[in-house]
Write an enzyme that holds these catalytic residues in place. Structure first.
Site: not given
Length: 437
Positions: A269, A334, A368, A427
């Site tokens: 890559h 990853e 992939d 409240h």
């Protein structure tokens, strides 16, 4: 040219220091990049289409008389698909079908509305609705990634997003037909030939031509990452992605050339990608290194692979597979491959990973492109707290609360006590007004 990943052993005294240094990667962007991105974002926010055209001419060497020249018509995407060789058309369609099938199952499991009624009639639940419009960034320039189109657009489409706006840089006007064809297959609504920080700005702020989106997904270079970080809040983003990573846990049973090539698959890559092998068999690590030496000269991207492996790769000898699993959890990679004869023995020990690939035949590259699960994954140890891109990234959740008259008697008293404790009398009074005398 040679590739010599760092050899480490967990039994060595200096292992922790060397291991930590090899893992280190900073997500901080260069100061000059940050400064330039700030200028581009502000300029696009101010001048819109005019600024986008100027930056496209400057950075992509693409002169256009108007934004209409940068928009890709649906007919052009379809024509690109139909012009592909039959083998490429079929591969795109088969990959898209698998990705769609996986994300449809994901939606059924985690993306549906639900509610229940309590005995007193109070309804509690969650309403799941898709985002109205999303932008997907598809990298261009050095390489083209049709798989990124599929992985970003298909889960958005499955989630029910109304409009999917794709931006992709086309330097010097070079349009990749596979990317255009993938946009057609994946159901992209509109597509523009713009990239970089200016594309992110156009999607985040909107221009006269590019519609403003609710969320931006997809990877890009340092300028894109910086721009996504800076527009977060104006729009949602998926993540800030770091360099690609693969970690292989090997017991020595997988052919060593398979493992060497799997390490290459991420190293190719870019120079900052990280490939790590963890194995308790020192002899097997030697065989993997021998295959790295043998196979590297055959690779077209050998220089990038060598730089990545030499700079950030590691072959680590562990005491056991159990220790290898512990180290893997510290890394939170990853992509995590379990190259083992019995991968299901080790998978329960692995808590942190973007995607886990079980067994020798499950190469990361299948994930992939076509296995089905999303390939947009957390990097740089962020798998400790984040998940792959999915249908849930293109949906939002609204709580549903319908309190019955009877339920208000119980809940009102609880809320009153807690509100008074916080000093918020309005409240408390709002709850008390619904109480019966």
């Amino acid at each position: 040219m040679s590739a010599r990943p760092l050899r480490l052993s967990t039994t060595e005294p200096g292992f922790e220091a060397a291991f930590g240094a090899r893992l280190h990667w900073s997500a901080e962007t260069d100061a000059q990049v940050e400064e330039r991105v700030t200028e581009i974002l502000a300029d696009v926010a101010r001048r819109g289409d005019e600024a986008v055209l100027a930056y496209t001419a400057r950075f992509d060497a693409l002169q256009a008389t108007g934004m209409q020249a940068l928009e890709l018509k649906a007919s052009e995407l379809q024509a690109a698909f139909e012009a592909l060789p039959a083998v490429q058309r079929e591969a795109l369609e088969q990959a898209a079908a698998r990705v769609r099938r996986y994300h449809e199952a994901q939606k059924r499991a985690s993306g549906e509305s639900w509610s229940w009624r309590e005995p007193d009639g109070t309804l509690l639940g969650q309403k799941v609705t898709p985002l109205d419009r999303v932008g997907i960034y598809v990298p261009g320039g050095k390489a083209a990634y049709p798989s990124s189109v599929l992985m970003n657009a298909i889960p958005a489409q499955v989630a029910g997003v109304g409009e999917i706006i794709m931006v992709v840089p086309t330097p010097r006007g070079e349009r990749n037909p596979l990317v255009l064809a993938a946009a057609h297959v994946a159901g992209v609504t509109r597509a523009f030939c713009i990239g970089g920080a200016q594309a992110i700005a156009a999607l985040a702020y909107g221009t006269a031509t590019v519609p403003r989106v609710d969320k931006i997904t997809g990877p890009g270079n340092a300028y894109v990452a910086s721009a996504k970080r800076r527009v977060f809040g104006q729009v949602g983003i998926d993540m800030i992605a770091g360099p690609s990573e693969i970690l292989v846990l090997a017991d020595g049973s997988t052919p060593p050339d398979w493992v060497a090539m799997d390490l290459f698959s991420q190293a190719e890559h870019d120079e900052l990608a990280q490939s790590i092998l963890l194995c308790p068999d020192a002899g097997y690590i030697d065989r993997v290194q021998a295959e790295i030496d043998r196979l590297l000269p055959q690779m077209p991207r050998a220089a990038i692979i060598a730089s990545s492996l030499n700079g950030r790769g590691a072959l680590i000898h562990t005491r056991s597979m159990e220790e290898a699993c512990d180290i893997s959890n510290r890394i939170a990679p990853e992509h995590l491959e379990i190259a083992s004869a019995d991968p299901h023995r080790w998978e329960p020990l692995l808590r942190h990973a973007g995607a886990i690939f079980l067994g020798a035949y499950t190469s990361e590259s299948l994930g992939d492109y076509c296995a089905g699960p999303n390939h947009v994954l957390p990097t740089s140890s962020t798998a400790r707290f984040s998940s792959p891109l999915g249908v849930y990234d293109f949906q939002k959740r609204s709580s549903l609360i319908e309190v019955s008259e009877e339920g208000a008697q119980t809940l009102g008293r609880i809320a009153s006590v807690l509100a008074h404790g916080e000093g918020l009398q309005a409240h408390a009074r709002a709850a008390e007004m619904r109480l019966k005398p």
